[in-house]
Design an enzyme around this catalytic site. Structure first.
Site, PDB file in Angstrom:
ATOM      1  CD  GLU A   1      33.659  34.779  34.725  1.00 16.73           C
ATOM      2  OE1 GLU A   1      32.994  33.989  34.944  1.00 16.73           O
ATOM      3  OE2 GLU A   1      33.659  35.707  33.912  1.00 16.73           O
ATOM      4  CG  ASN A   2      40.426  34.371  33.260  1.00 18.89           C
ATOM      5  OD1 ASN A   2      40.032  33.888  32.474  1.00 18.89           O
ATOM      6  ND2 ASN A   2      40.873  35.917  32.667  1.00 18.89           N
TER       7      ASN A   2
ATOM      8  CD  GLU B   1      28.475  35.410  33.140  1.00 16.73           C
ATOM      9  OE1 GLU B   1      28.213  36.591  33.804  1.00 16.73           O
ATOM     10  OE2 GLU B   1      29.400  35.032  33.140  1.00 16.73           O
TER      11      GLU B   1
ATOM     12  CD  GLU C   1      33.724  40.072  34.103  1.00 17.73           C
ATOM     13  OE1 GLU C   1      33.910  38.750  34.489  1.00 17.73           O
ATOM     14  OE2 GLU C   1      32.702  40.667  33.338  1.00 17.73           O
TER      15      GLU C   1
ATOM     16  CB  ALA D   1      35.675  41.926  31.494  1.00 17.38           C
TER      17      ALA D   1
END
Length: 866
Positions: free
Chosen positions: A263-264, A319, A297, A261
């Site tokens: 994380e925008n 991260e 996310e 995925a």
């Protein structure tokens, strides 16, 4: 190939206060119009260099002039656009085009089915528009999206919805504005024909809209992701005081995605694997994955988005920290509503899962040619540094802060971190400084964890003096050079700051020892009988502990240790010792079987915990243990592990059969930690009784009301050679469920007992369901064979390695990121015995010598070859 050095970092010479974008979205040719405001930071004139690749420049002007810049005022290369003499400030107007439907790399703007989506981390934004595509350039974005309304009724971007309106000729336009400055890697666009599940929550008196977008036929499978999102929002506010800061939060699912995925900001894009969950099509492990990744996310909203990375060398800043946060979230979710004892057990189950993965995969990475610190000092291709080291070891380093400072001290450090750095791009050192300053702690030496590669070893010896009633533990830490460090002549690593939790069984001593020297000793007084030491409790530090436990001491730890992690680890050591010590004939003693029998039937231990206790160490973990002592023969190791499994089946058959009957489900499927644990233990029992009671697998398969039990029965049947009818039935049942068909491919590719595996693989590659495979489908077949079928991948004729080389090259032609991950399979070739070593090297050389090899794969294979 360019090597990027952390020491070369210099700030970008311009600020980019605002970025306005207009996308005219068409799959065959998308036009991107960019208005980029720039302000030089210093008085000295410098060129303005923008990144761009695989795009075509159509127009460029300055300060809204209608006349384009003269070509002498700028230079365009394959990777940059340079404005030679820009003014101190101004507005660049740039128009570019790109072709999403030919972009198979899945980086930048690409097509996925009938949709258009973006992936900008790490360097994908430059595939759409010229921009300073680096994480320390933060800008406020306003985005207009134009598309045909029938083809793309849903148009999404980051932030808050400003306006929607219809256009002539069947088009429509949607405007989005993100009020929070962000780097380009957090930018996102989605356009397509998606269904939406939405709910509203209230936080701090304000309503927040939550939306999960999926394919229309997948809408019934989206509720668990929505529930996980709501739980994540509640948890982050309760645990760290961090609110949802936008008016809405959106999740979009696509099957064409290289990662789990992204994380925008406010618009997370997910692989369908981590959004879609329904009992009929998803296993308990899938449910766990959805919850964890949705949490991960969302938690990036603060640890990664509001505070981001100065440069990609700091990747673990976001991260590692966010993995730690999602691990804590998952632990709390598993423990929610349970009694204190049950909650402790549930958290231990999660901790064991995380450490087992770390020791299996990250420890192996630490010992290979790609070994690097959690903050690398150099890289060639940034996509290759989204690694277990950056993520999982990075999380362990964050966890050590909490171990050293306590939960309250860790929270004080987090609060100070956000107070100092909200809206900034910072470094790992900034995070460490916040932790230190908030607690008046000296964490200078702790900083070495960011600089050193490799898994440290702590060698422990003990002395008991009965007359003096003292017990002394001697600690010697070491961490020899690995990976790129091997090129540094005479490198001697300085000692690390290692928090080691230790207890002495038979006493009331349970303490935290902070190791800071290469050699240290600690003496305990008033010890009347020699105790058994319990070392690195709850895996307090990501190190390898070496202590010469006797069989009796391991039995004592397994039977009586109050630390659930170390109790599990003792059983794992018993298994590993029997398998590795003599690969010709693993032997468990009668006393050890008595210990196993006692643990397996101990109802005070949760089913989930017992399932973990009796899951044998993975082949990869055992391979690491063997290769420390001798060249690895994978066929002998696989056979030894299989014999150990059969011994457990035979000697504990009565107990396995009893468990299988006792744990028969009494109610319809529900996903929660307790029920999932019962299914895990029952399905483990199924594997152990299947040879003696072969009809059990087919009966369970037919009766299953959930995917967990059905796939367990299918894979067990495959291992027992009863596969054809069930495989056909499984495919016919779930032909239209892509994620389930992935499981069907994996079950066959990972089958160690298929004597015709080569023919099976070719048949599956030619299967209609494998046409134009997306990353999920590639992982389900190609990766599953190469990484999860050691018996056949390590064939003595080299056929498995030749298959690997063929697939790496075929995938690399379309998707270098996925190919580079597959390329890592043969990193450890030097640790193998002959003929495997020579055959692996030949396969690596075949790939390395191939024409048109991507930088992603060339770096991996080149480092493996040395």
């Amino acid at each position: 190939m360019t090597t990027h050095l952390r020491s070369d970092y210099t700030p970008f010479p311009y600020d980019i206060p605002t970025t306005d974008l207009l996308f005219d979205l068409k799959p065959e040719l998308t036009t991107v119009t960019l208005w980029l405001e720039f302000e030089r930071k210093n008085d000295e004139p410098v060129p303005l260099v923008l990144n761009g690749e695989h795009i075509t420049l159509q127009f460029i002007s300055l300060n809204n002039e209608e006349t384009p810049l003269d070509p002498s005022e700028y230079t365009v290369t394959d990777s940059t656009l340079t404005l030679h003499n820009p003014p101190e400030s101004g507005m660049l107007h740039i128009i570019t085009t790109c072709t999403p439907n030919t972009n198979t790399s899945l980086s930048g703007l690409f097509t996925t089915g009938v949709h258009l989506m973006t992936q900008c981390e790490a360097e994908g934004f430059r595939r759409m528009a010229y921009f300073p595509d680096r994480p320390d350039v933060l800008s406020t974005y306003t985005v207009e999206l134009i598309a045909d309304k029938a083809a793309f009724p849903v148009l999404l971007s980051n932030g808050n919805l400003i306006e929607t309106r219809d256009l002539p000729n069947g088009g429509h336009m949607v405007t989005w504005h993100d009020p929070f400055p962000k780097p380009s890697y957090l930018f996102a666009v989605v356009a397509g024909q998606l269904a939406c599940l939405e709910e509203t929550i209230t936080q701090d008196g304000a309503e927040k809209l939550l939306q999960v977008y999926v394919e229309p036929h997948d809408l019934p499978k989206a509720q668990f992701a929505m529930d996980s999102l709501k739980a994540s929002i509640r948890w982050d506010k309760a645990r760290f005081g961090l609110p949802l800061d936008l008016e809405r939060f959106m999740i979009v699912a696509t099957s064409d995605f290289n990662m789990g995925a992204m994380e925008n900001k406010g618009l997370n894009i997910f692989n369908t694997k981590f959004v879609l969950a329904h009992p009929e099509t998803a296993t308990d492990v899938d449910f766990e994955g959805v919850e964890a990744v949705v949490g991960h996310e969302y938690f990036h909203n603060w640890t990664g988005n509001r505070v981001t990375c100065q440069d990609w060398f700091q990747l673990s800043l976001k991260e590692g920290l966010t993995v730690y946060r999602d691990q804590e979230f998952s632990s709390d979710q598993l423990a929610e509503g349970l009694s204190p004892d049950a909650a402790t057990s549930a958290r231990a189950v999660k901790r064991i899962d995380d450490v087992a993965m770390l020791r299996t995969a990250q420890f192996m990475e630490d010992a290979g040619p790609m070994a690097h610190p959690i903050r690398p000092n150099a890289y060639e291709e940034i996509n290759n540094f989204y690694t277990m080291t950056v993520y999982e070891k990075g999380a362990e380093v964050v966890r050590m802060y909490e171990t050293l400072l306590g939960r309250d001290g860790f929270r004080r450090g987090m609060d100070l971190y956000f107070k100092r750095h909200d809206g900034q791009a910072v470094t790992c050192d900034d995070f460490r400084a916040a932790m230190a300053d908030a607690n008046q702690a000296d964490l200078t030496q702790f900083g070495r964890w960011y600089e050193q590669a490799g898994t440290p070893t702590v060698r422990v010896t003990s002395e008991f003096d009965a007359n003096a009633q003292t017990y002394t533990l001697h600690f010697a830490q070491s961490n020899p050079p690995v990976g790129i460090e091997l090129k540094e002549a005479n490198l001697i690593k300085a000692p690390l700051h290692i928090p080691l939790r230790v207890a002495l069984l038979g006493t009331d001593i349970d303490t935290l020892i902070e190791l800071k020297q290469a050699n240290e000793s600690i003496t305990f007084e008033n010890i009347t009988a020699e105790p058994t030491p319990s070392l690195n409790r709850n895996f307090s530090a990501p190190v390898s502990i070496e202590y010469d436990y006797s069989d009796d001491q391991l039995a004592t730890l397994a039977a009586t240790d109050t630390d659930a992690f170390n109790r599990w680890d003792a059983v794992q050591q018993i298994f590993a010792r029997a398998i590795v010590a003599d690969m010709l004939e693993p032997v468990f003693s009668h006393e050890q079987f008595d210990t196993f029998r006692s643990l397996l039937t101990d109802e005070s231990l949760s089913p989930a915990y017992r399932a973990q206790l009796f899951t044998l160490p993975s082949f990869s973990y055992l391979a690491q243990l063997v290769s420390k002592c001798e060249p690895l023969d994978p066929q002998k190791l696989f056979a030894a592990r299989e014999r150990a499994s059969r011994a457990l089946s035979k000697q504990l058959q009565i107990e396995w059969q009893s468990l299988y009957s006792t744990l028969e489900p009494k109610t319809a499927y529900a996903y929660n930690g307790v029920a999932a644990g019962e299914r895990a233990l029952r399905n483990l029992a199924l594997r152990h009784i299947s040879s003696a009671k072969p009809d059990t697998t087919t009966t369970q398969y037919a009766a299953a009301d959930n995917m967990t039990d059905r796939i367990a029965a299918l894979t067990t049947a495959i291992h027992e050679g009863q596969d054809e009818a069930l495989l056909n039935d499984f495919y016919n049942r779930f032909e239209k469920e892509a994620l389930v068909i992935d499981k069907w491919f994996t079950a066959q590719a990972a089958n160690p007992h298929d004597a015709n595996i080569t023919a099976t693989l070719q048949k599956l590659l030619a299967h209609p369901a494998f046409t134009n495979p997306n990353p999920n489908r590639l992982r389900s077949l190609v990766f599953a064979f190469c990484n999860a079928n050691p018996a056949h991948f390590h064939a003595t004729d080299g056929s498995g390695y030749r298959f690997w080389a063929e697939q790496v090259l075929a995938i690399d032609a379309k998707n270098p990121q996925v190919a580079s991950r597959l390329a890592r399979t043969l990193e450890q070739w030097r640790t193998y015995a002959e003929p495997y070593q020579s055959l692996m090297r030949e396969a690596l050389q075949t790939v390395f010598n191939a024409p048109n090899l991507s930088q992603d794969v060339r770096e991996i294979v080149g480092k493996a070859l040395g």
